[in-house]
Design a protein around this motif. Structure first.
Motif, short mmCIF file in Angstrom:
data_model
loop_
_atom_site.label_atom_id
_atom_site.label_comp_id
_atom_site.label_asym_id
_atom_site.label_seq_id
_atom_site.Cartn_x
_atom_site.Cartn_y
_atom_site.Cartn_z
N ASN A 1 0.83 -1.21 0.00
CA ASN A 1 0.00 0.00 0.00
C ASN A 1 0.86 1.26 0.00
O ASN A 1 0.56 2.22 -0.72
N GLU A 2 1.90 1.28 0.79
CA GLU A 2 2.79 2.45 0.84
C GLU A 2 3.47 2.68 -0.51
O GLU A 2 3.62 3.80 -0.96
N TYR A 3 3.85 1.59 -1.17
CA TYR A 3 4.45 1.72 -2.49
C TYR A 3 3.42 2.22 -3.50
O TYR A 3 3.70 3.11 -4.30
N ALA A 4 2.21 1.67 -3.45
CA ALA A 4 1.17 2.05 -4.41
C ALA A 4 0.75 3.51 -4.24
O ALA A 4 0.53 4.21 -5.23
N VAL A 5 0.68 3.98 -3.02
CA VAL A 5 0.20 5.34 -2.76
C VAL A 5 1.31 6.37 -2.89
O VAL A 5 1.14 7.42 -3.51
N ASN A 6 2.47 6.08 -2.31
CA ASN A 6 3.54 7.08 -2.21
C ASN A 6 4.82 6.73 -2.96
O ASN A 6 5.76 7.52 -2.94
#
Length: 81
Positions: free
Chosen positions: A10-15
């Motif tokens: 999720n952190e990679y996908a969002v930021n």
């Protein structure tokens, strides 16, 4: 947190942020590995291999038997076909 925790993806996908858990591995590989080709066995979502491709100009191949993890990697465009 597990190495393949959903929070990482999720952190990679969002930021576009890679997990800090990979930092030492990537730093060492970029500094010392000469061939710049790698095989990431049991790659799960593939974030380590993706980071090596971006930071170290590696050619990576990721392999994992977990179909859900591989599908999630493709959905987030972590491993490109």
């Amino acid at each position: 947190m597990r190495f393949n925790a959903p929070e990482y993806i999720n952190e990679y996908a969002v930021n576009g942020q890679f997990p800090k858990i990979h930092r030492n591995i990537v730093d060492m590989a970029v500094a010392y590995v000469k061939g710049r080709k790698g095989l990431d066995l049991c790659c799960s979502h593939g974030l380590l291999g993706q980071q090596l491709m971006q930071r170290g100009n590696f050619q990576m191949l990721g392999v994992d038997g977990d179909k859900k993890a591989v599908q999630l990697a493709h959905e987030h465009k972590i491993w490109m076909d």
